[in-house]
Design a protein around this motif. Structure first.
Motif, PDB file in Angstrom:
ATOM      1  N   ALA A 170     -38.329  51.413   0.169  1.00 11.89           N
ATOM      2  CA  ALA A 170     -38.038  51.755  -1.225  1.00 11.89           C
ATOM      3  C   ALA A 170     -39.285  52.312  -1.907  1.00 11.89           C
ATOM      4  O   ALA A 170     -39.205  53.271  -2.692  1.00 11.89           O
ATOM      5  CB  ALA A 170     -37.531  50.525  -1.974  1.00 11.89           C
ATOM      6  N   ARG A 225     -39.794  55.907  -0.738  1.00  9.24           N
ATOM      7  CA  ARG A 225     -38.895  56.828  -1.444  1.00  9.24           C
ATOM      8  C   ARG A 225     -39.414  57.120  -2.842  1.00  9.24           C
ATOM      9  O   ARG A 225     -39.381  58.262  -3.310  1.00  9.24           O
ATOM     10  CB  ARG A 225     -37.482  56.238  -1.512  1.00  9.24           C
ATOM     11  CG  ARG A 225     -36.696  56.335  -0.223  1.00  9.24           C
ATOM     12  CD  ARG A 225     -35.233  56.017  -0.446  1.00  9.24           C
ATOM     13  NE  ARG A 225     -35.044  54.623  -0.795  1.00  9.24           N
ATOM     14  CZ  ARG A 225     -34.768  53.668   0.086  1.00  9.24           C
ATOM     15  NH1 ARG A 225     -34.661  53.965   1.368  1.00  9.24           N
ATOM     16  NH2 ARG A 225     -34.580  52.428  -0.299  1.00  9.24           N
ATOM     17  N   GLU A 226     -39.900  56.098  -3.516  1.00  5.44           N
ATOM     18  CA  GLU A 226     -40.426  56.283  -4.867  1.00  5.44           C
ATOM     19  C   GLU A 226     -41.674  57.152  -4.840  1.00  5.44           C
ATOM     20  O   GLU A 226     -41.864  58.028  -5.685  1.00  5.44           O
ATOM     21  CB  GLU A 226     -40.745  54.923  -5.501  1.00  5.44           C
ATOM     22  CG  GLU A 226     -41.230  54.989  -6.932  1.00  5.44           C
ATOM     23  CD  GLU A 226     -40.142  55.404  -7.909  1.00  5.44           C
ATOM     24  OE1 GLU A 226     -40.456  55.536  -9.089  1.00  5.44           O
ATOM     25  OE2 GLU A 226     -38.977  55.593  -7.485  1.00  5.44           O
ATOM     26  N   ALA A 230     -35.922  47.226  -3.291  1.00  5.20           N
ATOM     27  CA  ALA A 230     -34.755  47.686  -2.546  1.00  5.20           C
ATOM     28  C   ALA A 230     -33.523  47.771  -3.444  1.00  5.20           C
ATOM     29  O   ALA A 230     -32.742  48.731  -3.362  1.00  5.20           O
ATOM     30  CB  ALA A 230     -34.486  46.748  -1.366  1.00  5.20           C
ATOM     31  N   GLN A 243     -33.743  50.718  -5.743  1.00  6.38           N
ATOM     32  CA  GLN A 243     -33.390  51.965  -5.083  1.00  6.38           C
ATOM     33  C   GLN A 243     -31.886  52.103  -4.935  1.00  6.38           C
ATOM     34  O   GLN A 243     -31.344  53.211  -5.032  1.00  6.38           O
ATOM     35  CB  GLN A 243     -34.069  52.039  -3.707  1.00  6.38           C
ATOM     36  CG  GLN A 243     -33.908  53.389  -3.024  1.00  6.38           C
ATOM     37  CD  GLN A 243     -34.509  54.525  -3.844  1.00  6.38           C
ATOM     38  OE1 GLN A 243     -35.611  54.411  -4.363  1.00  6.38           O
ATOM     39  NE2 GLN A 243     -33.774  55.614  -3.973  1.00  6.38           N
ATOM     40  N   ARG A 244     -31.186  50.997  -4.697  1.00  9.06           N
ATOM     41  CA  ARG A 244     -29.724  51.058  -4.618  1.00  9.06           C
ATOM     42  C   ARG A 244     -29.136  51.555  -5.926  1.00  9.06           C
ATOM     43  O   ARG A 244     -28.178  52.339  -5.939  1.00  9.06           O
ATOM     44  CB  ARG A 244     -29.165  49.680  -4.273  1.00  9.06           C
ATOM     45  CG  ARG A 244     -29.324  49.294  -2.814  1.00  9.06           C
ATOM     46  CD  ARG A 244     -29.151  47.812  -2.610  1.00  9.06           C
ATOM     47  NE  ARG A 244     -27.887  47.313  -3.115  1.00  9.06           N
ATOM     48  CZ  ARG A 244     -27.643  46.024  -3.351  1.00  9.06           C
ATOM     49  NH1 ARG A 244     -28.597  45.126  -3.148  1.00  9.06           N
ATOM     50  NH2 ARG A 244     -26.467  45.631  -3.795  1.00  9.06           N
ATOM     51  N   ASP A 263     -29.832  55.231  -6.150  1.00  9.56           N
ATOM     52  CA  ASP A 263     -28.951  55.960  -5.238  1.00  9.56           C
ATOM     53  C   ASP A 263     -27.550  56.078  -5.819  1.00  9.56           C
ATOM     54  O   ASP A 263     -26.888  57.120  -5.667  1.00  9.56           O
ATOM     55  CB  ASP A 263     -28.893  55.259  -3.881  1.00  9.56           C
ATOM     56  CG  ASP A 263     -30.195  55.380  -3.097  1.00  9.56           C
ATOM     57  OD1 ASP A 263     -31.014  56.253  -3.439  1.00  9.56           O
ATOM     58  OD2 ASP A 263     -30.391  54.592  -2.152  1.00  9.56           O
TER      59      ASP A 263
END
Length: 229
Positions: free
Chosen positions: A123, A126-127, A164, A167-168, A171
């Protein structure tokens, strides 16, 4: 995001094989091999194609700390390192942290603990990639990138967000063709409506998400959320 290519460095072949099995069951990661010595590991890292190294502290030809120092001093070695070791001496952990490890996981651990750490790391990756495309960032975004918040809470006193789960939520907003309500995000992520709203409000505070009212025919307006452009 492409799978995070991961090298396992451990002097115990059986342990390396177990960590490889754990890794292959964790979404978003791909094992690219394992090495038993610091010298072989350094050669593999220099050859490229590796994003993350899972590194033990005890190796036959050099300590994990010494290998970490070599990695950090070599411009060819642009990788993240997560220490995975039974060594629990505070001095060693402090040295690893000072050399910029992404995490430090103490053996023994369960597969769930292993996966949780890796998912949280993913996560942050991704950030980091997302922020690389911005012209400027907020302090809250920097704190999330570093895996922490300011003193354990945001400016509004909100509890720290799990990377995490955060991030969900992001998303879910990315996948939504229209602005989403907290209920929409709750259904998409499996979070409770209260938790979804808390994450959305914190993302609004960070400047990552924009909130706007949705007016219906009767009653109070609902809040809609969408990613900032």
């Amino acid at each position: 995001m492409n799978d995070i290519r991961t090298l396992i460095v451990d002097d115990d072949f059986a342990v390396a094989r177990m960590h490889t099995a754990f890794l292959e069951r964790t979404p978003g990661f791909a094992a690219v091999g394992s090495e038993l010595t610091a010298g072989d590991a350094l050669g593999s890292i220099r050859a490229g194609g590796i994003d993350l190294v899972l590194l033990d502290l005890y190796l036959p030809d050099a300590s994990g700390i010494e290998l970490l120092r070599r990695i950090r001093s070599d411009p060819q070695c642009l990788v993240d390192v997560m220490m995975v070791s039974a060594a629990n001496e505070p001095t060693l952990i402090e040295q690893a942290v000072s050399l910029g490890v992404a995490d430090f996981l103490l053996k023994p651990f369960t597969r769930d603990e292993f996966s949780t750490r890796l998912i949280a790391y993913a996560a942050r990756v991704r950030e980091r990639r997302r922020l690389g495309g911005l012209s400027r960032v907020t302090q809250a975004q920097v704190d999330v990138l570093l895996g922490r918040d300011a003193g354990g809470s945001g400016r509004d006193g909100a509890k720290r967000m799990n990377p995490a789960t955060r991030q969900r939520v992001l998303d879910a907003l990315t996948d939504s063709a229209e602005p989403a309500t907290a209920l929409d995000v709750s259904e998409a992520t499996g979070l409770s409506r209260v938790s979804a709203r808390r994450y959305l409000e914190q993302l609004v505070n960070e400047g990552v998400v924009r909130m706007q009212p949705r007016y219906g025919e009767t009653g109070r307006p609902q809040h809609e959320y969408r990613l900032e452009e």
